[in-house]
Design a protein around this motif. Sequence first.
Motif, PDB file in Angstrom:
ATOM      1  N   ALA A   1       0.837  -1.210   0.000  1.00 13.67           N
ATOM      2  CA  ALA A   1       0.000   0.000   0.000  1.00 13.67           C
ATOM      3  C   ALA A   1       0.866   1.252   0.000  1.00 13.67           C
ATOM      4  O   ALA A   1       0.561   2.233  -0.687  1.00 13.67           O
ATOM      5  CB  ALA A   1      -0.931  -0.012   1.212  1.00 13.67           C
ATOM      6  N   GLN A   2       1.953   1.220   0.748  1.00 11.62           N
ATOM      7  CA  GLN A   2       2.857   2.376   0.778  1.00 11.62           C
ATOM      8  C   GLN A   2       3.515   2.582  -0.583  1.00 11.62           C
ATOM      9  O   GLN A   2       3.685   3.720  -1.031  1.00 11.62           O
ATOM     10  CB  GLN A   2       3.917   2.191   1.861  1.00 11.62           C
ATOM     11  CG  GLN A   2       3.382   2.346   3.261  1.00 11.62           C
ATOM     12  CD  GLN A   2       4.407   1.989   4.330  1.00 11.62           C
ATOM     13  OE1 GLN A   2       5.388   1.295   4.076  1.00 11.62           O
ATOM     14  NE2 GLN A   2       4.171   2.473   5.537  1.00 11.62           N
ATOM     15  N   GLU A   3       3.869   1.507  -1.232  1.00  8.14           N
ATOM     16  CA  GLU A   3       4.471   1.615  -2.563  1.00  8.14           C
ATOM     17  C   GLU A   3       3.468   2.185  -3.561  1.00  8.14           C
ATOM     18  O   GLU A   3       3.812   3.041  -4.383  1.00  8.14           O
ATOM     19  CB  GLU A   3       4.978   0.246  -3.015  1.00  8.14           C
ATOM     20  CG  GLU A   3       5.829   0.290  -4.256  1.00  8.14           C
ATOM     21  CD  GLU A   3       7.115   1.081  -4.101  1.00  8.14           C
ATOM     22  OE1 GLU A   3       7.541   1.699  -5.101  1.00  8.14           O
ATOM     23  OE2 GLU A   3       7.694   1.092  -3.004  1.00  8.14           O
ATOM     24  N   ASP A   4       2.213   1.734  -3.491  1.00  5.45           N
ATOM     25  CA  ASP A   4       1.168   2.284  -4.364  1.00  5.45           C
ATOM     26  C   ASP A   4       0.983   3.773  -4.106  1.00  5.45           C
ATOM     27  O   ASP A   4       0.845   4.564  -5.041  1.00  5.45           O
ATOM     28  CB  ASP A   4      -0.164   1.565  -4.140  1.00  5.45           C
ATOM     29  CG  ASP A   4      -0.180   0.157  -4.715  1.00  5.45           C
ATOM     30  OD1 ASP A   4       0.712  -0.174  -5.525  1.00  5.45           O
ATOM     31  OD2 ASP A   4      -1.094  -0.613  -4.344  1.00  5.45           O
ATOM     32  N   ARG A   5       0.963   4.148  -2.846  1.00  2.00           N
ATOM     33  CA  ARG A   5       0.809   5.553  -2.488  1.00  2.00           C
ATOM     34  C   ARG A   5       1.974   6.374  -3.028  1.00  2.00           C
ATOM     35  O   ARG A   5       1.786   7.470  -3.558  1.00  2.00           O
ATOM     36  CB  ARG A   5       0.709   5.706  -0.971  1.00  2.00           C
ATOM     37  CG  ARG A   5       0.563   7.142  -0.532  1.00  2.00           C
ATOM     38  CD  ARG A   5       0.357   7.230   0.973  1.00  2.00           C
ATOM     39  NE  ARG A   5       0.483   8.574   1.448  1.00  2.00           N
ATOM     40  CZ  ARG A   5      -0.406   9.535   1.268  1.00  2.00           C
ATOM     41  NH1 ARG A   5      -1.501   9.278   0.618  1.00  2.00           N
ATOM     42  NH2 ARG A   5      -0.198  10.742   1.745  1.00  2.00           N
ATOM     43  N   LYS A   6       3.158   5.838  -2.928  1.00  2.00           N
ATOM     44  CA  LYS A   6       4.342   6.543  -3.433  1.00  2.00           C
ATOM     45  C   LYS A   6       4.230   6.741  -4.947  1.00  2.00           C
ATOM     46  O   LYS A   6       4.533   7.824  -5.461  1.00  2.00           O
ATOM     47  CB  LYS A   6       5.589   5.732  -3.083  1.00  2.00           C
ATOM     48  CG  LYS A   6       6.877   6.411  -3.404  1.00  2.00           C
ATOM     49  CD  LYS A   6       8.046   5.537  -2.937  1.00  2.00           C
ATOM     50  CE  LYS A   6       9.359   6.182  -3.263  1.00  2.00           C
ATOM     51  NZ  LYS A   6      10.492   5.354  -2.848  1.00  2.00           N
ATOM     52  N   ASP A   7       3.765   5.707  -5.657  1.00  2.00           N
ATOM     53  CA  ASP A   7       3.578   5.838  -7.105  1.00  2.00           C
ATOM     54  C   ASP A   7       2.546   6.911  -7.431  1.00  2.00           C
ATOM     55  O   ASP A   7       2.737   7.719  -8.346  1.00  2.00           O
ATOM     56  CB  ASP A   7       3.139   4.503  -7.714  1.00  2.00           C
ATOM     57  CG  ASP A   7       4.240   3.440  -7.674  1.00  2.00           C
ATOM     58  OD1 ASP A   7       5.417   3.803  -7.468  1.00  2.00           O
ATOM     59  OD2 ASP A   7       3.905   2.248  -7.830  1.00  2.00           O
TER      60      ASP A   7
END
Length: 129
Positions: free
Chosen positions: A44-50
């Motif tokens: 989820a954090q990686e998606d948010r970063k993207d």
Amino acid sequence: MGEHRKNSKNDQRDLDADERADRADDREVELAAREGRVEAREAAQEDRKDKEHEILAAAEVRDEQADARDDDADGRDSVADLHSFLHDQAYGANIQARRSAALDRSSSKSDRNSSSDDRSKLTSDDTDE
């Protein structure tokens, strides 16, 4: 009777061993569940970063477009002022050029506000969670 005590002790040891094995299994299940939650959180954090990168890139493009329109508007305004000063006594065409420049400035301001709103979404999402 001594034999009964040996069996009783052996039975108790077997029960203790079984209980320890059950607790170890429970810990492994909990550990696997915890690892799953960590992996989900990291994804989820990686998606948010993207998404943040996409928002920032779009805001940057709008800022660049607004800057270009501002430069064009300033150029047209300067040309209209110079032409008016040097040649025209009637302001018909010059007023239209100034009106177009003002509309471009208004569009630039709108784009800057939109890109600012996009950037603020990055911080507002942090408080929503």
